[in-house]
Design an enzyme around this catalytic site. Structure first.
Site, PDB file in Angstrom:
ATOM      1  CE  LYS A 179      -1.741   2.821   2.672  1.00 49.94           C
ATOM      2  NZ  LYS A 179      -1.595   4.008   1.906  1.00 49.94           N
ATOM      3  CD  GLU A 255      13.336   3.910   8.036  1.00 46.35           C
ATOM      4  OE1 GLU A 255      13.208   4.846   8.923  1.00 46.35           O
ATOM      5  OE2 GLU A 255      13.078   4.130   6.905  1.00 46.35           O
ATOM      6  CB  CYS A 290      13.175   8.852   8.133  1.00 42.46           C
ATOM      7  SG  CYS A 290      14.172   7.632   6.901  1.00 42.46           S
ATOM      8  CD  GLU A 389      10.597  12.534  11.317  1.00 49.05           C
ATOM      9  OE1 GLU A 389       9.326  11.921  11.444  1.00 49.05           O
ATOM     10  OE2 GLU A 389      11.453  11.936  10.713  1.00 49.05           O
TER      11      GLU A 389
HETATM   12  P1  NAI Z   1       1.926   8.401   7.955  1.00 47.98           P
HETATM   13  O1  NAI Z   1       2.857   7.554   8.937  1.00 47.98           O
HETATM   14  O2  NAI Z   1       0.513   8.714   8.221  1.00 47.98           O
HETATM   15  O3  NAI Z   1       1.841   7.699   6.593  1.00 47.98           O
HETATM   16  C1  NAI Z   1       2.916   6.626   6.275  1.00 47.98           C
HETATM   17  C2  NAI Z   1       2.065   5.558   5.590  1.00 47.98           C
HETATM   18  O4  NAI Z   1       1.083   4.958   6.592  1.00 47.98           O
HETATM   19  C3  NAI Z   1       1.358   6.002   4.317  1.00 47.98           C
HETATM   20  O5  NAI Z   1       0.919   4.891   3.429  1.00 47.98           O
HETATM   21  C4  NAI Z   1      -0.235   6.123   5.140  1.00 47.98           C
HETATM   22  O6  NAI Z   1      -1.273   5.941   4.389  1.00 47.98           O
HETATM   23  C5  NAI Z   1      -0.240   4.861   6.073  1.00 47.98           C
HETATM   24  N1  NAI Z   1      -0.938   5.214   7.312  1.00 47.98           N
HETATM   25  C6  NAI Z   1      -1.285   6.266   7.802  1.00 47.98           C
HETATM   26  N2  NAI Z   1      -2.286   5.981   8.758  1.00 47.98           N
HETATM   27  C7  NAI Z   1      -2.597   4.437   8.844  1.00 47.98           C
HETATM   28  C8  NAI Z   1      -3.142   3.496   9.658  1.00 47.98           C
HETATM   29  N3  NAI Z   1      -3.997   4.091  10.860  1.00 47.98           N
HETATM   30  N4  NAI Z   1      -3.087   2.258   9.550  1.00 47.98           N
HETATM   31  C9  NAI Z   1      -2.026   1.863   8.355  1.00 47.98           C
HETATM   32  N5  NAI Z   1      -1.618   2.699   7.919  1.00 47.98           N
HETATM   33  C10 NAI Z   1      -1.644   3.968   7.883  1.00 47.98           C
HETATM   34  O7  NAI Z   1       2.826   9.808   7.717  1.00 47.98           O
HETATM   35  P2  NAI Z   1       2.294  10.973   7.085  1.00 47.98           P
HETATM   36  O8  NAI Z   1       1.014  11.443   7.382  1.00 47.98           O
HETATM   37  O9  NAI Z   1       2.365  10.964   5.596  1.00 47.98           O
HETATM   38  O10 NAI Z   1       3.544  11.905   7.365  1.00 47.98           O
HETATM   39  C11 NAI Z   1       3.346  12.481   8.724  1.00 47.98           C
HETATM   40  C12 NAI Z   1       4.729  12.778   9.478  1.00 47.98           C
HETATM   41  O11 NAI Z   1       5.135  11.619   9.549  1.00 47.98           O
HETATM   42  C13 NAI Z   1       5.837  13.593   8.674  1.00 47.98           C
HETATM   43  O12 NAI Z   1       5.663  14.785   8.824  1.00 47.98           O
HETATM   44  C14 NAI Z   1       7.124  12.794   9.135  1.00 47.98           C
HETATM   45  O13 NAI Z   1       7.406  13.555  10.389  1.00 47.98           O
HETATM   46  C15 NAI Z   1       6.611  11.465   9.458  1.00 47.98           C
HETATM   47  N6  NAI Z   1       7.198  10.633   8.299  1.00 47.98           N
HETATM   48  C16 NAI Z   1       8.324   9.733   8.554  1.00 47.98           C
HETATM   49  C17 NAI Z   1       8.692   8.923   7.451  1.00 47.98           C
HETATM   50  C18 NAI Z   1      10.089   8.258   7.545  1.00 47.98           C
HETATM   51  O14 NAI Z   1      10.530   8.086   6.542  1.00 47.98           O
HETATM   52  N7  NAI Z   1      10.314   7.918   8.743  1.00 47.98           N
HETATM   53  C19 NAI Z   1       8.072   8.945   6.068  1.00 47.98           C
HETATM   54  C20 NAI Z   1       6.832   9.647   6.071  1.00 47.98           C
HETATM   55  C21 NAI Z   1       6.250  10.514   7.049  1.00 47.98           C
END
Ligand code: NAI
Ligand code: MG
Length: 489
Positions: A179, A255, A290, A389
């Site tokens: 996904k 991660e 990240c 972050e």
């Molecule tokens: P997120 O953690 O919400 O999204 C990442 C993935 O998880 C996406 O595919 C999303 O659809 C999915 N997701 C979201 N809620 C979910 C749930 N309840 N159950 C299962 N899957 C779910 O991150 P978002 O909102 O895109 O970004 C928010 C913050 O997260 C950013 O500002 C950053 O700080 C952090 N982030 C960190 C990343 C990393 O590489 N460690 C990558 C992206 C975001």
């Protein structure tokens, strides 16, 4: 660009299909706000279909039953097809999430292809073990594919994050349901087309676009998914472990976020190089990495000189249209992420940090999401911009005097993804590197990266490691087979 075709339908069982409900969502470009296409808005029913397809492909052994050397050939073909379609994939990525097209091509496409090739090449070179038991028996230790792997990935490096999960999972013989992020679903869907073309059998690699709670959660909660691999926020990462526990105890690997400290001592061997690395690593990908070194600790005595050199580099990162060939700073992924970043900038100002560069949204007239490269000096440990972050082009500069103090400060974080230390003193480099609580520590550089090394964090930066041969551990079960030996002698 007018030739570019988008297909936002899911890939399930080797077919392009719309969501069962017929729902779609609009995919907007952060480059200029234009509508790119409609994408299937998948939910539980679609996840069920994809898991059924993945399970039946696993059960009839159409992929895991192939010899490792054959899976290798197919994965290498898949990697070559990614490169062959590199310009198209890079353009889609830039339009979908705003990164400069030169990096989408040189970094994202190339690394994703390299990752898939690397695991393909590795899979016929990993052996099982024979345990050192008594003569009365033989114990074989083998690593078997788990079955159906769910992968949930973010939008900052969509192809690379997908490749880090699917390459070891597929190489090991699993079926995958991926996904992608709702903010950047398009390249993952193209990757699934190319995987089929390369010869990965239908049903082995499925891509189901949709929102987190609607499509991600049913995947993490699914009773017939054996493993869930996630990259994204720490907030959602914690929920992934809960969902794994409350369903079928599927293996869960995460991660997550970071707030990586970059420590520059006054005896740094090459100040210009340290400045260049500090600036490039925080502003690359518009700060949406990240592992970005977002906390910069500079020893008193060189801080003014460091900042002066850093400020001289900032104009080179002026945001511009990412479709132009020489742009180095493009658009943030969407208006929501831009608002988050701008809110952090306001909080930095309100909490008393000194804004020395940037701080503003720019290029509003384009309809896109652009924020200036931003630097705060005189940051202290209690400010939100020192602790949380931000995931945007915002650098927090903190001063320090003594070694024990800076190690304590650097480690005073919920995260532990990466860290760096710059010094010409070998003892200090080793001592500090050993004391830093992080999955990766850089000494006198920040750029080295390779498929051969594990990537992942301590603490709330997540559980498990991507990349390297260690990643196979996440997607295989360890089995012992005891065979009795009645010696004829
Ligand atoms: P997120 O953690 O919400 O999204 C990442 C993935 O998880 C996406 O595919 C999303 O659809 C999915 N997701 C979201 N809620 C979910 C749930 N309840 N159950 C299962 N899957 C779910 O991150 P978002 O909102 O895109 O970004 C928010 C913050 O997260 C950013 O500002 C950053 O700080 C952090 N982030 C960190 C990343 C990393 O590489 N460690 C990558 C992206 C975001
Ligand atoms: Mg998008």
């Amino acid at each position: 660009m007018s030739d570019l075709q988008f297909d936002g339908r899911a890939v399930i069982g080797g077919q392009r299909v719309g969501a069962v409900s017929g729902a779609t969502f609009v995919c907007l470009s952060p480059v200029d706000g234009r509508v790119l296409t409609e994408v299937a808005r998948c939910s539980g029913a679609d996840i069920d279909r994809a898991v059924v397809a993945a399970r039946s492909a696993f059960d009839d052994r159409r992929w895991c039953g192939q010899a490792p050397a054959q899976r290798k050939r197919v994965l290498i073909r898949f990697a070559e097809l990614l490169l062959k379609h590199g310009d198209e994939l890079a353009l889609i990525e830039t339009l979908d999430m705003g990164k400069p097209v030169q990096y989408a091509r040189k970094v994202d496409v190339n690394s994703a292809a390299n990752c898939i090739r690397w695991y393909g090449e590795a899979v016929d070179k990993v052996y099982g073990e024979v345990a050192p038991t008594a003569d009365t028996a033989l114990a074989l230790i083998t690593h078997e594919p788990m079955g159906v792997v769910g992968a949930i990935v973010p939008w900052n490096y969509p192809m690379i994050m997908a490749a880090w999960k699917i390459a070891p999972a597929l190489a090991a013989g699993n079926s995958v349901v991926l996904k992608p992020s709702e903010k950047s679903p398009l390249t993952a869907l193209r990757m699934a087309d190319l995987a089929l073309e390369a010869g990965i059998p239908a049903g082995v690699f499925n891509v189901v676009p949709g929102f987190g709670p609607e499509a991600g959660a049913p995947l993490a909660l699914h009773m017939d998914v054996d493993c869930i691999a996630f990259t994204g926020s720490t907030r959602v990462g914690k929920q992934i472990h809960v969902m794994a526990g409350q369903s079928n105890l599927k293996r869960a690997w995460t991660e997550l976020g970071g707030k990586s400290p970059n420590i520059v001592f006054a005896d740094c061997p090459d100040l210009d190089q340290a400045v260049k690395a500090a600036i490039h690593s925080i502003f690359f990908n518009q700060g949406q990495s990240c592992n970005a070194p977002s906390r910069l600790y500079v020893q008193a005595g060189i801080k003014e000189r460091f900042l002066e050199k850093a400020l001289a580099l900032v104009p080179g990162y002026a945001p511009a249209n990412p479709l132009l060939a020489d742009t180095v700073m493009g658009a943030l992924v969407d208006p929501a992420q831009m608002d988050t970043v701008l809110r952090y900038i306001e909080s930095g100002k309100a909490q008393g940090a000194r804004l020395v560069a940037g701080g503003e949204q720019v290029l509003r007239e384009t309809g896109g999401c652009y924020v200036q490269p931003t630097i705060f000096d005189d940051v202290n440990r209690d400010m939100a911009i020192a602790r949380e972050e931000i995931f945007g082009p915002v650098l927090s500069v903190l001063a320090f005097t003594d070694t024990a103090e800076v190690v304590r400060e650097a480690n005073a974080s919920v995260y532990g993804l990466q860290a760096a230390v710059w010094t010409r003193d070998l003892n200090k480099a080793h001592g500090v590197a050993r004391a830093l609580r992080a999955g990766t520590v850089h000494v006198n550089q920040y750029d080295e990266d390779d498929m051969t090394v594990p990537f992942g964090g301590f603490r709330q930066s997540g559980v498990g490691r991507d990349k390297s041969l260690h990643a196979f551990d996440k997607y295989t079960e360890t089995k012992t087979t005891w065979i009795r030996i009645d010696s004829p002698l």
